[in-house]
Design a protein around this motif. Structure first.
Motif, PDB file in Angstrom:
ATOM      1  N   ALA A   1      -5.126 -73.603  25.498  1.00 18.64           N
ATOM      2  CA  ALA A   1      -6.418 -73.191  26.050  1.00 18.64           C
ATOM      3  C   ALA A   1      -6.283 -71.943  26.911  1.00 18.64           C
ATOM      4  O   ALA A   1      -7.131 -71.046  26.882  1.00 18.64           O
ATOM      5  CB  ALA A   1      -7.034 -74.329  26.857  1.00 18.64           C
ATOM      6  N   ILE A   2      -5.180 -71.923  27.689  1.00 20.42           N
ATOM      7  CA  ILE A   2      -4.949 -70.741  28.536  1.00 20.42           C
ATOM      8  C   ILE A   2      -4.743 -69.505  27.672  1.00 20.42           C
ATOM      9  O   ILE A   2      -5.296 -68.429  27.930  1.00 20.42           O
ATOM     10  CB  ILE A   2      -3.749 -70.993  29.466  1.00 20.42           C
ATOM     11  N   GLU A   3      -3.925 -69.683  26.610  1.00 15.72           N
ATOM     12  CA  GLU A   3      -3.695 -68.548  25.712  1.00 15.72           C
ATOM     13  C   GLU A   3      -4.998 -68.129  25.008  1.00 15.72           C
ATOM     14  O   GLU A   3      -5.294 -66.940  24.876  1.00 15.72           O
ATOM     15  CB  GLU A   3      -2.637 -68.923  24.677  1.00 15.72           C
ATOM     16  N   SER A   4      -5.762 -69.166  24.577  1.00  6.52           N
ATOM     17  CA  SER A   4      -7.046 -68.842  23.949  1.00  6.52           C
ATOM     18  C   SER A   4      -7.972 -68.141  24.933  1.00  6.52           C
ATOM     19  O   SER A   4      -8.701 -67.200  24.578  1.00  6.52           O
ATOM     20  CB  SER A   4      -7.706 -70.122  23.422  1.00  6.52           C
ATOM     21  N   THR A   5      -7.916 -68.625  26.194  1.00 10.56           N
ATOM     22  CA  THR A   5      -8.755 -67.988  27.223  1.00 10.56           C
ATOM     23  C   THR A   5      -8.335 -66.548  27.445  1.00 10.56           C
ATOM     24  O   THR A   5      -9.188 -65.651  27.598  1.00 10.56           O
ATOM     25  CB  THR A   5      -8.664 -68.779  28.534  1.00 10.56           C
ATOM     26  N   ARG A   6      -7.022 -66.328  27.449  1.00 12.96           N
ATOM     27  CA  ARG A   6      -6.546 -64.951  27.608  1.00 12.96           C
ATOM     28  C   ARG A   6      -7.004 -64.082  26.428  1.00 12.96           C
ATOM     29  O   ARG A   6      -7.473 -62.960  26.619  1.00 12.96           O
ATOM     30  CB  ARG A   6      -5.018 -64.950  27.714  1.00 12.96           C
ATOM     31  N   GLU A   7      -6.821 -64.652  25.211  1.00 10.98           N
ATOM     32  CA  GLU A   7      -7.253 -63.888  24.040  1.00 10.98           C
ATOM     33  C   GLU A   7      -8.758 -63.622  24.081  1.00 10.98           C
ATOM     34  O   GLU A   7      -9.222 -62.512  23.772  1.00 10.98           O
ATOM     35  CB  GLU A   7      -6.898 -64.660  22.768  1.00 10.98           C
ATOM     36  N   LEU A   8      -9.505 -64.695  24.477  1.00  4.67           N
ATOM     37  CA  LEU A   8     -10.947 -64.499  24.580  1.00  4.67           C
ATOM     38  C   LEU A   8     -11.297 -63.480  25.655  1.00  4.67           C
ATOM     39  O   LEU A   8     -12.241 -62.693  25.497  1.00  4.67           O
ATOM     40  CB  LEU A   8     -11.634 -65.837  24.880  1.00  4.67           C
TER      41      LEU A   8
ATOM     42  N   VAL B   1      -9.392 -60.976  26.539  1.00  2.39           N
ATOM     43  CA  VAL B   1      -9.099 -59.645  25.993  1.00  2.39           C
ATOM     44  C   VAL B   1     -10.196 -59.215  25.016  1.00  2.39           C
ATOM     45  O   VAL B   1     -10.690 -58.076  25.063  1.00  2.39           O
ATOM     46  CB  VAL B   1      -7.720 -59.660  25.299  1.00  2.39           C
ATOM     47  N   LYS B   2     -10.569 -60.182  24.132  1.00  2.00           N
ATOM     48  CA  LYS B   2     -11.634 -59.848  23.177  1.00  2.00           C
ATOM     49  C   LYS B   2     -12.954 -59.573  23.880  1.00  2.00           C
ATOM     50  O   LYS B   2     -13.704 -58.668  23.500  1.00  2.00           O
ATOM     51  CB  LYS B   2     -11.803 -60.983  22.172  1.00  2.00           C
ATOM     52  N   LEU B   3     -13.232 -60.368  24.927  1.00  2.00           N
ATOM     53  CA  LEU B   3     -14.453 -60.146  25.682  1.00  2.00           C
ATOM     54  C   LEU B   3     -14.445 -58.776  26.354  1.00  2.00           C
ATOM     55  O   LEU B   3     -15.461 -58.074  26.385  1.00  2.00           O
ATOM     56  CB  LEU B   3     -14.632 -61.254  26.732  1.00  2.00           C
ATOM     57  N   GLY B   4     -13.256 -58.407  26.862  1.00  3.51           N
ATOM     58  CA  GLY B   4     -13.142 -57.072  27.448  1.00  3.51           C
ATOM     59  C   GLY B   4     -13.379 -55.983  26.407  1.00  3.51           C
ATOM     60  O   GLY B   4     -14.065 -54.981  26.674  1.00  3.51           O
ATOM     61  N   GLU B   5     -12.800 -56.198  25.211  1.00  5.95           N
ATOM     62  CA  GLU B   5     -13.024 -55.220  24.144  1.00  5.95           C
ATOM     63  C   GLU B   5     -14.495 -55.152  23.746  1.00  5.95           C
ATOM     64  O   GLU B   5     -15.058 -54.073  23.548  1.00  5.95           O
ATOM     65  CB  GLU B   5     -12.166 -55.581  22.934  1.00  5.95           C
ATOM     66  N   ILE B   6     -15.102 -56.367  23.650  1.00  7.29           N
ATOM     67  CA  ILE B   6     -16.523 -56.400  23.293  1.00  7.29           C
ATOM     68  C   ILE B   6     -17.367 -55.727  24.369  1.00  7.29           C
ATOM     69  O   ILE B   6     -18.306 -54.964  24.069  1.00  7.29           O
ATOM     70  CB  ILE B   6     -16.973 -57.852  23.059  1.00  7.29           C
ATOM     71  N   GLN B   7     -17.023 -56.015  25.638  1.00  6.88           N
ATOM     72  CA  GLN B   7     -17.764 -55.370  26.720  1.00  6.88           C
ATOM     73  C   GLN B   7     -17.585 -53.853  26.691  1.00  6.88           C
ATOM     74  O   GLN B   7     -18.525 -53.101  26.929  1.00  6.88           O
ATOM     75  CB  GLN B   7     -17.319 -55.936  28.068  1.00  6.88           C
TER      76      GLN B   7
END
Length: 341
Positions: free
Chosen positions: A73-80, A82-88
């Motif tokens: 979950a932590i890794e998924s949260t990190r990936e999310l 990062v992806k959220l940052g990219e999306i933003q």
């Protein structure tokens, strides 16, 4: 003294044993019960320990799974994240691009309006020049209609006053009486082309000598020679009646300059027609008409047609009171000032 042991009686012992046996049984029962309870408690404790061990093992497995899941979950949260940052970041770039496109669209729309306004200004100025310089109301009307059509296509509220002003000028131009400038110019061109064919009044044709009738030659050679000389002299001298006694006899060079001056008068009348200068137009045509009457043969059909055409052209009005386009020009100036502010 030695005491003698006391002896007990058997009945008393039996009585005591009888009393002790139930107590012993009760004690044994209690002991059995206590042992069973102890065994049962130990058994239950063992079961509880086993169950607790199983539960502890299961909880350890769950804990390990939870740790794995938590790590995932932590890794998924990190990936999310990062992806959220990219999306933003992409969203911010998209918003910036949208703002830039909106600004560019506004600039293009503003530039388009300015270009259209500049084109309409040129059209109105051209129409005003047609009225002031050439007096061509028809060309000015066509130009103003073109400007009105462009404003209707643009369909901008800020140009409503300009469109109204142009429409008013169009209505005023439609009320102006039309002059057949093209038709009058064509008739003048036809007269100019016919000038070289108009006969001069001082010119005449030598009549063809009539053939002499064949008479019997009864006279001599001297009489025949005298008659031939007399006939030749009659051919050299001709008497003709002149309708106007003051008609001048013109030399060939003078005839040439007369025709050229007549053409020049008609050309200046044509220029005055295009400039709507009615005074100069009529003056030139009257001079041309007088010259034709004075120097050309009025009995000739071509001269008669030319005089009739000159009279009709001289009576044709070529000057009209044309309206100005001041209202449209003022509306253009106001629109330009309003867009600058």
């Amino acid at each position: 003294m030695i005491e003698q042991p006391q002896t007990v009686d058997k009945p008393d012992l039996l009585d005591n044993l009888g009393r002790i046996r139930p107590a012993l049984i009760v004690a044994l029962l209690a002991l059995g019960i206590a042992g069973w309870q102890w065994w049962d408690s130990n058994n239950r404790i063992h079961q509880l320990q086993t169950e607790l061990g199983q539960r502890l093992a299961a909880s350890n497995n769950v804990e390990q799974e939870s740790r794995v899941l938590s790590k995932q979950a932590i890794e998924s949260t990190r990936e999310l994240s990062v992806k959220l940052g990219e999306i933003q970041g992409k969203l911010a770039d998209s918003q910036n691009q949208q703002l830039a496109l909106e600004a560019l669209y506004q600039d293009l729309a503003r530039s388009r309006d300015e270009w259209t306004l500049a084109d309409i200004e040129q059209i109105v100025l051209s129409a005003s020049q047609q009225l002031q310089l050439a007096g061509n109301a028809k060309a000015a009307l066509i130009a103003l209609r073109s400007a009105e059509t462009r404003l209707e296509r643009l369909n901008k509220p800020q140009f409503a006053a300009l469109q109204h002003a142009i429409n008013d000028d169009i209505l005023r131009l439609q009320e102006v009486p039309q002059i057949d400038t093209v038709g009058i110019a064509q008739r003048l061109d036809a007269l100019i082309a016919d000038v070289d064919d108009l006969p001069i009044a001082s010119e005449h044709e030598i009549p063809v000598a009539q053939p002499r009738s064949q008479r019997p030659q009864t006279t001599g050679t001297a009489n025949r020679f005298g008659r031939e000389i007399l006939q030749e002299l009659k051919g050299l001298v001709q008497v003709r009646r002149m309708d106007t006694p003051d008609t001048a006899l013109l030399a060939p060079t003078q005839v040439y300059f007369l025709r050229q001056n007549l053409k020049l008068r008609l050309l200046t009348a044509r220029i005055a027609l295009l400039a709507h200068d009615e005074v100069s137009y009529k003056s030139d045509l009257l001079d041309a008409q007088n010259w034709v009457k004075r120097y050309f043969n009025g009995s000739d059909a071509r001269v008669a047609r030319a005089l009739i055409s000159l009279g009709k052209l001289a009576n044709s009005p070529v000057s009209i009171q044309l309206p100005s386009l001041s209202e449209s020009l003022a509306a253009l100036q106001a629109s330009r000032i309003g867009r600058k502010h």
